[in-house]
Scaffold this active site. Structure first.
Site, PDB file in Angstrom:
ATOM      1  N   CYS A   1       0.801  -1.232   0.000  1.00  0.00           N
ATOM      2  CA  CYS A   1       0.000   0.000   0.000  1.00  0.00           C
ATOM      3  C   CYS A   1       0.829   1.275   0.000  1.00  0.00           C
ATOM      4  O   CYS A   1       0.308   2.344  -0.335  1.00  0.00           O
ATOM      5  CB  CYS A   1      -0.944   0.011   1.202  1.00  0.00           C
ATOM      6  SG  CYS A   1      -2.183  -1.298   1.159  1.00  0.00           S
TER       7      CYS A   1
ATOM      8  N   HIS B   1      -8.717   3.941  -2.369  1.00  0.00           N
ATOM      9  CA  HIS B   1      -7.305   3.593  -2.178  1.00  0.00           C
ATOM     10  C   HIS B   1      -6.813   2.797  -3.383  1.00  0.00           C
ATOM     11  O   HIS B   1      -6.859   1.572  -3.378  1.00  0.00           O
ATOM     12  CB  HIS B   1      -7.198   2.784  -0.877  1.00  0.00           C
ATOM     13  CG  HIS B   1      -5.850   2.255  -0.545  1.00  0.00           C
ATOM     14  ND1 HIS B   1      -4.668   2.759  -1.055  1.00  0.00           N
ATOM     15  CD2 HIS B   1      -5.495   1.224   0.288  1.00  0.00           C
ATOM     16  CE1 HIS B   1      -3.649   2.075  -0.548  1.00  0.00           C
ATOM     17  NE2 HIS B   1      -4.124   1.133   0.251  1.00  0.00           N
TER      18      HIS B   1
ATOM     19  N   CYS C   1       0.122   2.756   6.321  1.00  0.00           N
ATOM     20  CA  CYS C   1       0.325   1.398   6.805  1.00  0.00           C
ATOM     21  C   CYS C   1       0.575   0.497   5.597  1.00  0.00           C
ATOM     22  O   CYS C   1       0.199   0.836   4.470  1.00  0.00           O
ATOM     23  CB  CYS C   1      -0.857   0.903   7.628  1.00  0.00           C
ATOM     24  SG  CYS C   1      -2.438   0.893   6.742  1.00  0.00           S
TER      25      CYS C   1
END
Length: 402
Positions: free
Chosen positions: A91, A358, A388
């Protein structure tokens, strides 16, 4: 050691990451191509002066495989001397790409670089690339693997965040994102995505839902309860955290990040290269850091990466004027705010991934750009962006306006 300056950044709007999403017809390489074209055209950039394009991509297979960064650069008509490379830190890939691009400048090995990312989640679904951690029992058992949703619920359980807590955070994210769009705060940096005929497909984030309330969220069932209770992942988590009696499942689609398509790019270079090209620097990258953290709870890394970046920059949290943290799940942000004592009115002030989505490989570069734009709008000096990361990691970058 040369300083690395940000000269410009652009991003696409984020389209719903399903077949009925506005960007589904656009290939990943076309998304990346369009942000590179915009970056070149906005500043009349001589692309022969750019040494490398580094793009994050979390599922680098199929249409997103085969070094999408280099292919997008030549597809965008950039000079053939511009190199390209795709990287994957899950991510945080988009922010890691920016940090790598900055590191090449700071080391003196490059004068001008691009960092960014791309992900078409409607065309290349998450986890399309497989991987041993989740699929090889010998690895999964040894390392106490659980899916990220279980980790998010584990954070909520361990740190005492209720369903009302995470839902209230999600409602505020939606309100802030809607207000930011209404106020035109993203207009400078969002470039519309166009189809093969050049007609606009999408010019604003598609998944913002300003009508969201505590009542509408209360009607949603927890997304990860079945997975945790019937597939054994709660038991795995409790083996790692035996002080907990059970995992309280509080996350659902409304308080977790949306699945979307999108791309982003950030132009980075030395002071001398910018002067040579007639570009004005907007911020200096003061420091950055990536760390590893406990992989079962997985999503607590942002505070540790932020603390490391602060140490590398010779700063404390009190030196940061504005914060941006990817809203992978609501509990991630709540835990970060508690860990670093960051007030809610100084973090994610324009909403985040719960509202806007996202796009895995691109998000890090997107939130860094959102942070910089807002620092300029508020006339603030310093900002920190962090995410994160799967498998227990965190990545952070500190900006200082010039």
């Amino acid at each position: 050691m040369p300083d690395a300056y940000i000269y410009d950044h652009v991003r696409t709007p984020r389209g719903k990451g399903k077949k009925d999403g506005a960007l589904h017809e656009v290939t990943p390489v076309a998304l990346a191509t369009q942000v590179l074209e915009a970056l070149r055209d906005r500043g009349r950039l001589d692309t022969a002066e750019v040494d490398d394009v580094i793009l994050g991509c979390v599922s680098p297979v199929g249409e997103q495989g085969a070094n999408i960064a280099r292919v997008a650069a030549i597809n965008a008509g950039w000079d053939e001397t511009v190199a390209g490379v795709q990287i994957n830190r899950f991510c945080a890939s988009g922010l890691e790409a920016v940090n790598m691009a900055a590191a090449k400048v700071m080391s003196g090995q490059s004068d001008m670089t691009v960092g960014g990312g791309v992900e078409s989640m409607s065309r290349v679904p998450i986890a399309s690339d497989g991987g041993a951690w989740a699929t090889d029992p010998a690895v999964a058992i040894r390392t106490y693997f659980v899916p990220q949703g279980i980790s998010a619920d584990l954070i909520a359980t361990r740190y005492g965040y209720s369903r009302d807590d995470v839902d209230a955070y999600a409602v505020e994210s939606q309100k802030r994102a809607a207000a930011a769009w209404a106020d035109g705060r993203f207009d400078r940096s969002v470039v519309p995505v166009r189809d093969v005929l050049g007609l606009p497909l999408l010019d604003r984030d598609e998944t913002v839902r300003p009508e969201t309330t505590m009542q509408t969220l209360a009607s949603l069932n927890p997304s990860f309860a079945d997975m945790g209770q019937n597939f054994g992942f709660d038991s795995v988590a409790i083996q790692k955290y035996p002080m907990l009696e059970r995992v309280n499942h509080v996350h659902h689609a409304g308080n977790s990040s949306g699945i979307v398509d999108g791309a982003a790019a950030v132009l980075i270079g030395t002071k001398e290269a910018g002067e040579r090209l007639g570009l004005k620097p907007r911020a200096r990258i003061r420091s950055f850091a990536s760390i590893g953290s406990e992989p079962t709870i997985m999503l607590t890394g942002p505070s540790f990466s932020a603390e490391k970046a602060l140490r590398k920059g010779g700063m404390t949290r009190d030196d940061i004027d504005l914060w941006e943290l990817n809203e992978a799940f609501a509990s991630v942000v709540l835990r970060f705010m508690d860990a670093l004592e960051v007030p809610h009115d100084r973090i994610n002030v324009n909403g985040g991934a719960i509202a806007m989505g996202h796009p895995l490989g691109a998000t890090g570069a997107m939130i860094l750009g959102i942070l910089l734009d807002e620092m300029e709008r508020r006339d603030l000096e310093t900002g920190l962006a962090t995410l994160c990361v799967g498998a227990g990691m965190g990545t952070a970058t500190i900006l200082e306006r010039v």
